[in-house]
Design a protein around this motif. Structure first.
Motif, PDB file in Angstrom:
ATOM      1  N   GLY A 104     -11.810  56.940 -13.161  1.00  0.00           N
ATOM      2  CA  GLY A 104     -11.865  57.431 -14.534  1.00  0.00           C
ATOM      3  C   GLY A 104     -13.292  57.663 -14.994  1.00  0.00           C
ATOM      4  N   LEU A 105     -14.180  56.724 -14.667  1.00  0.00           N
ATOM      5  CA  LEU A 105     -15.581  56.879 -15.058  1.00  0.00           C
ATOM      6  C   LEU A 105     -16.218  58.079 -14.352  1.00  0.00           C
ATOM      7  N   THR A 106     -15.824  58.283 -13.088  1.00  0.00           N
ATOM      8  CA  THR A 106     -16.374  59.426 -12.346  1.00  0.00           C
ATOM      9  C   THR A 106     -15.923  60.740 -12.971  1.00  0.00           C
ATOM     10  N   VAL A 107     -14.616  60.827 -13.264  1.00  0.00           N
ATOM     11  CA  VAL A 107     -14.087  62.044 -13.901  1.00  0.00           C
ATOM     12  C   VAL A 107     -14.736  62.242 -15.264  1.00  0.00           C
ATOM     13  N   GLY A 108     -14.884  61.142 -15.995  1.00  0.00           N
ATOM     14  CA  GLY A 108     -15.512  61.240 -17.307  1.00  0.00           C
ATOM     15  C   GLY A 108     -16.947  61.724 -17.212  1.00  0.00           C
ATOM     16  N   ALA A 109     -17.658  61.241 -16.188  1.00  0.00           N
ATOM     17  CA  ALA A 109     -19.052  61.662 -16.009  1.00  0.00           C
ATOM     18  C   ALA A 109     -19.130  63.153 -15.690  1.00  0.00           C
ATOM     19  N   ILE A 110     -18.206  63.616 -14.837  1.00  0.00           N
ATOM     20  CA  ILE A 110     -18.190  65.051 -14.508  1.00  0.00           C
ATOM     21  C   ILE A 110     -17.859  65.873 -15.753  1.00  0.00           C
ATOM     22  N   GLY A 111     -16.833  65.392 -16.499  1.00  0.00           N
ATOM     23  CA  GLY A 111     -16.475  66.098 -17.728  1.00  0.00           C
ATOM     24  C   GLY A 111     -17.627  66.111 -18.714  1.00  0.00           C
ATOM     25  N   GLY A 112     -18.337  64.992 -18.785  1.00  0.00           N
ATOM     26  CA  GLY A 112     -19.483  64.926 -19.689  1.00  0.00           C
ATOM     27  C   GLY A 112     -20.576  65.899 -19.299  1.00  0.00           C
ATOM     28  N   GLY A 165     -23.677  77.418 -24.814  1.00  0.00           N
ATOM     29  CA  GLY A 165     -22.829  78.086 -25.786  1.00  0.00           C
ATOM     30  C   GLY A 165     -21.483  78.477 -25.233  1.00  0.00           C
ATOM     31  N   GLY A 166     -21.083  77.866 -24.108  1.00  0.00           N
ATOM     32  CA  GLY A 166     -19.795  78.181 -23.513  1.00  0.00           C
ATOM     33  C   GLY A 166     -18.669  77.350 -24.129  1.00  0.00           C
ATOM     34  N   SER A 167     -17.512  77.433 -23.505  1.00  0.00           N
ATOM     35  CA  SER A 167     -16.341  76.689 -23.995  1.00  0.00           C
ATOM     36  C   SER A 167     -16.513  75.201 -23.654  1.00  0.00           C
ATOM     37  N   TRP A 168     -16.474  74.368 -24.644  1.00  0.00           N
ATOM     38  CA  TRP A 168     -16.746  72.933 -24.449  1.00  0.00           C
ATOM     39  C   TRP A 168     -15.520  72.041 -24.673  1.00  0.00           C
ATOM     40  N   LEU A 169     -14.385  72.614 -25.152  1.00  0.00           N
ATOM     41  CA  LEU A 169     -13.234  71.784 -25.527  1.00  0.00           C
ATOM     42  C   LEU A 169     -12.643  71.034 -24.331  1.00  0.00           C
ATOM     43  N   MET A 170     -12.339  71.758 -23.267  1.00  0.00           N
ATOM     44  CA  MET A 170     -11.722  71.115 -22.107  1.00  0.00           C
ATOM     45  C   MET A 170     -12.655  70.093 -21.456  1.00  0.00           C
ATOM     46  N   PRO A 171     -13.938  70.432 -21.225  1.00  0.00           N
ATOM     47  CA  PRO A 171     -14.833  69.404 -20.686  1.00  0.00           C
ATOM     48  C   PRO A 171     -14.930  68.176 -21.586  1.00  0.00           C
TER      49      PRO A 171
END
Length: 314
Positions: free
Chosen positions: A235-243, A253-259
């Motif tokens: 979970g922390l790894t996925v969160g770090a990638i998403g972050g 200035g791209g789409s930031w909602l999903m990340p």
């Protein structure tokens, strides 16, 4: 010569007859008047409120819990009553011919004190004669130590009242403080004066099955903890990638909602998984249960070492 021989023979025969007649006459008198043979004896009757009492007459054992001693020669005799190796009665008594002398042994305070003192003396001798057993017992016996501490908690309550007027308001505030002192009792098990764990206690008293049950539970818990750890790290790894992509999207200035969603959920799952790992179980006894088991263990240890059951180390 023949006459002399004849006279001599008659005299000899008379002497032999007397030897036979006297014993026969005495036996006949005893048979016809049996009371004559007991004319110089009496009876001792013993009443006792205690059991397992050994009876001695003139230091000759008569038996245990004897109530009647018959055919005792008249005169003074020493009667001794013994219980648990303690003389609870020892007196000179007078026996009168053809009469009964009565003796009463009461379970009095004095007798009980004698028995108690005798028991203590006997136990002390056993202790004095067994220094090695005393040493081993002091090293191996179990006990519970209790400590008490006090915590004082203070709570404050504010109460305000206001009275409005035309141009201003007045009021007052009451402050109430309440202090409460709580007593907290801590306890632990010791062996030979040293604190031991509940797991060690279980081993000492021979409850290995309880330890085995806890070990089996901890094996399951260990697997669950490993799974939780793996999930948390993932979970922390996925969160770090998403972050990373979230901040990159904001910067470009791209789409930031999903990340952002991946970032938040990943860290939340990771942190929660690591925080909610199950704890390992441990052997535990409550104080009353431990006291009962300690009592049994110490009693068995005293028997094994040949010490009195009432012995307690200083």
């Amino acid at each position: 010569m023949n006459k002399k021989c004849g006279v001599s023979t008659i005299i000899t025969d008379n002497k032999e007859m007397k030897k036979l007649v006297y014993p026969l006459s005495l036996s006949l008198l005893v048979f016809l008047f049996p009371s004559l043979s007991y004319s110089q004896s009496g009876t001792i009757k013993i009443f006792s409120e205690l059991e397992d009492v050994q009876v001695y007459l003139d230091e000759v054992p008569q038996g245990t819990d004897i109530s009647i001693i018959e055919s005792v020669s008249s005169g003074s005799h020493y009667l001794k009553l013994v219980k648990d190796s303690v003389i609870v009665y020892g007196e000179l008594i007078s026996v009168v011919e053809n009469e009964t002398t009565t003796v009463l042994l009461k379970d009095s305070k004095e007798v009980q004190e004698k028995l108690l003192q005798g028991k203590l003396n006997k136990e002390q001798k056993i202790i004095d004669d067994n220094p090695e057993g005393v040493k081993q017992y002091k090293e191996q016996y179990l006990d519970i130590m209790v400590s008490t501490r006090y915590i004082t908690e203070t709570s404050t309550v504010y109460e305000s009242k206001y009275y409005p007027g035309y141009y201003s308001s007045t009021g007052k505030t009451n402050v109430n403080s309440v202090s409460e002192t709580k007593e907290i009792t801590d306890w632990f098990i010791i062996q030979g004066g040293q604190q031991i764990s509940h797991n060690d206690f279980a081993q000492i008293i021979g409850e290995q099955d309880k330890i085995d049950d806890i070990d089996a539970q901890n094996k399951i818990i260990k697997r669950k903890r490993s799974n939780r750890t793996a999930l948390g790290l993932a979970g922390l790894t996925v969160g770090a990638i998403g972050g990373y992509f979230f901040f990159a999207a904001i910067t470009s200035g791209g789409s930031w909602l999903m990340p952002c969603i991946v970032y938040v959920l990943g860290f939340e799952v990771g942190i929660m998984s690591l925080a909610m790992k199950p704890k390992y179980e441990s052997v535990y006894y409550d104080m009353n249960e431990a006291r009962e088991k300690i009592l049994v263990y110490n009693q068995n240890l005293k028997k094994e070492l040949g010490l009195p059951l009432s012995y307690e180390p200083n």
